[in-house]
Design an enzyme around this catalytic site. Structure first.
Site, short mmCIF file in Angstrom:
data_model
loop_
_atom_site.label_atom_id
_atom_site.label_comp_id
_atom_site.label_asym_id
_atom_site.label_seq_id
_atom_site.Cartn_x
_atom_site.Cartn_y
_atom_site.Cartn_z
N GLY A 142 -4.27 8.39 -2.71
CA GLY A 142 -4.09 9.31 -1.90
C GLY A 142 -5.29 10.44 -1.78
O GLY A 142 -5.11 11.11 -0.67
N MET A 143 -6.26 10.12 -2.66
CA MET A 143 -7.30 11.05 -2.27
C MET A 143 -8.49 10.34 -1.61
O MET A 143 -9.51 11.07 -1.23
CB MET A 143 -7.94 11.37 -3.68
CG MET A 143 -7.44 12.30 -4.43
SD MET A 143 -7.49 13.95 -3.56
CE MET A 143 -9.56 14.22 -4.08
N ASP A 184 -8.22 10.21 -17.64
CA ASP A 184 -7.60 10.07 -16.27
C ASP A 184 -6.05 10.38 -16.22
O ASP A 184 -5.66 10.94 -15.35
CB ASP A 184 -7.84 8.51 -15.83
CG ASP A 184 -9.36 8.28 -15.33
OD1 ASP A 184 -9.91 9.37 -15.05
OD2 ASP A 184 -9.77 7.44 -15.70
N ASP A 230 23.22 -14.79 12.28
CA ASP A 230 23.40 -14.53 10.79
C ASP A 230 22.95 -15.44 10.08
O ASP A 230 22.70 -15.37 8.82
CB ASP A 230 24.98 -14.46 10.58
CG ASP A 230 25.70 -13.37 11.01
OD1 ASP A 230 25.20 -12.26 11.28
OD2 ASP A 230 27.09 -13.26 10.86
#
Length: 531
Positions: free
Chosen positions: A431-432, A296, A36
């Protein structure tokens, strides 16, 4: 309490330790077994401070279990009092050591008369609350512990400062961009002519608590921690508080409006100056307003996204996406179940679905079902996005080390609005990248594309693809390929196709309207990078 391999918020003792490590000259003693005591390592890795974390573990081992913990806990308190001379020693068990049902309150009472430091036992139910709730309660407990005795004796100085001032309550160690948010909020208030009375707990000290009642108002930038302290100060000293989070241009304008309203109750009128201040910062300092009108950003209109995180960040980012950028939020959610009513009130009317859960698998299932263009969530949603090939921007804790930057990257205020706008745009743009490499070529593009395609096909759930079908799938642009692949596999399973061939693909296209025209529309009209 439940067993899980992932939790959005940690156990209660982490919240206690975050409060202690945030203050200056406060030491925490954690009564816990080995295993812990990972807070020191985690804090050193993420915060990267020069100083050692002020946390000492009083280890529960077999000798302690045989003889009891009293002698060890009391000795540890006395030792740290002599070595470090802290203003306050905060003692806490963990959820594991709480099983022993030891009377730590009695141990603290025995040690306190022989120490120069104040000694306080963290009063939280370790099985009932988690990290965020614990840090909110412990901060309020510490403030009460220091201020109540003086208030009852009438020795506390409550004379307001001669000029407008505020307490900033709720900045913690291991907080999501808290260090930078604190700097940006200070800069914003300086521009508004507001002095900083105290900052709690990060950077503050126990002597600072004696000055809290002198502020004109309190600012609570995050609902998750600091709200209980603000309510205590309001009830005990009639100090108003602002709990609006200035993320985005609209919320920042409203935040400044609430400050103006409080000043007017004290006879200070700054309406004209604040209006000029807002116009100047929205048109010159912040680039977000201009960016929202650019071509854009126009290409992001109508994009479908999912937002998930703590209440503060999930709600404010959702409203920013919808109101300022025109992005379609199909689902917004939070893991702060205890604050569900507030969250629903904030996002109602901005989203299609609301998800309140602490179960990361429910979030993953929702993402898989809705298939958004992007995700804005925590580190776990980032992992889910990588698995589903969906870009993800991290907007909330829990987060990994990349969201504890050395550079200045706030989320609050006008500079924070620039940072958030960059995060949103870059999440879609990145993402492209794979598709652009495939489309225009690059180093080893063919080999990389083929290996990724083979891996993608091999990960199909119980579906086999013929070589002809794989070749046809490879012709589909990457940014919609995973969606077409999942739709085709779903069609094959529903209609009993053991192997996916060309016929199955064409039938799936007809049934789901995923044809060449749709793909061309997505490619040339819906993506920002292809012009």
């Amino acid at each position: 309490m439940k067993l899980a391999y992932w939790m959005y918020a940690g156990p209660a003792h982490l919240g206690v330790l975050r409060v202690a490590s945030s203050f200056k000259n406060v030491h925490a003693i954690m009564h816990a077994p080995l295993g812990d005591d990972y807070f020191n390592v985690m804090s050193s890795m993420l915060e990267r401070d020069r100083d050692f974390t002020p946390v000492t573990a009083s280890i529960v081992d077999r000798h302690v279990l045989a003889t009891g913990s009293q002698r060890k806990v009391v000795a540890t308190i006395h030792r740290k009092d002599q070595e470090d001379e802290p203003d306050l020693i905060l003692v806490t068990p963990t959820c594991t050591s709480s099983i022993l049902q030891e009377d730590l309150g009695n141990y603290v009472a025995r040690a306190a008369p022989y120490t120069k430091s104040e000694v306080l036992l963290a009063d939280v139910q370790h099985y009932r609350i988690h990290e965020l709730q614990a840090q909110d309660r412990i901060l309020e407990q510490v403030v009460r512990h220091i201020m109540d005795p003086e208030r009852q004796k009438g020795t506390l100085d409550t004379t307001p400062t001669p000029t407008p001032s505020a307490n900033l309550i709720g900045f913690f160690d291991l907080g999501f961009h808290h260090r930078d948010d604190s700097r940006e909020l200070r800069r914003l208030l300086h521009g508004l002519g507001i002095e900083i009375n105290s900052v709690l707990p990060k950077g503050g000290s126990i002597p600072d608590l004696h000055q809290l009642a002198k502020a004109w108002f309190n600012i609570i930038p995050y609902r998750e921690a600091g709200l209980m302290t603000a309510k205590y100060l309001e009830e005990s000293f009639h100090i108003p508080y602002i709990d609006r989070t200035p993320i985005g241009l609209i919320e920042t304008r409203k935040f400044i409006g609430e400050i103006e309203a409080i000043l007017q109750t004290r006879g200070v009128d700054r309406h004209e100056y604040y209006e000029k201040f807002i116009i100047h910062h929205e048109t010159i300092v912040s680039q977000a307003a201009w960016f929202a009108r650019s071509i854009d950003c126009q290409n992001l209109l109508g994009k479908r996204v999912i937002v998930f995180g703590d209440c503060t960040h999930a709600a404010t980012i959702t409203k920013l996406l919808v109101r300022e950028l025109g992005i379609h939020v199909v689902c917004a959610g939070t893991y702060c179940k205890y604050d569900e009513a507030w969250f629903r009130e904030q996002v109602n009317g901005y989203v299609d679905e609301i998800l309140i859960t602490e179960d990361h698998t429910q979030v993953a299932d929702t993402i898989s079902r809705l298939e958004p263009a992007a995700i804005f969530g925590t580190q776990m949603e980032r992992h889910v996005g990588k698995r589903l090939d969906i870009p993800c921007g991290v907007i909330s804790a829990p987060a990994h080390i990349q969201n504890f930057p050395l550079s200045f990257r706030p989320f609050l205020g006008y500079e924070g609005t620039n940072v958030v706008a960059d995060l949103i745009y870059n999440t879609f743009r990145l993402g492209m990248e794979d598709h652009l490499l495939e489309l225009f070529g690059g180093h080893d593009t063919k080999q990389i594309g083929e290996s990724q395609m083979a891996e993608s096909i091999s990960n199909s759930k119980g579906c086999q693809w013929t070589p002809e079908a794989e070749k046809e799938l490879a012709h589909i642009p990457r940014f919609v390929r995973s969606k077409v692949k999942r739709a085709t596999e779903r069609f094959a399973q529903e209609h009993g196709y053991p192997v996916i061939n060309l016929e199955c693909i064409y039938l799936a296209k007809q049934s789901t309207s995923v044809d060449i025209e749709t793909i061309q529309h997505l490619l040339f009209n819906d993506e920002t990078e292809v012009q």
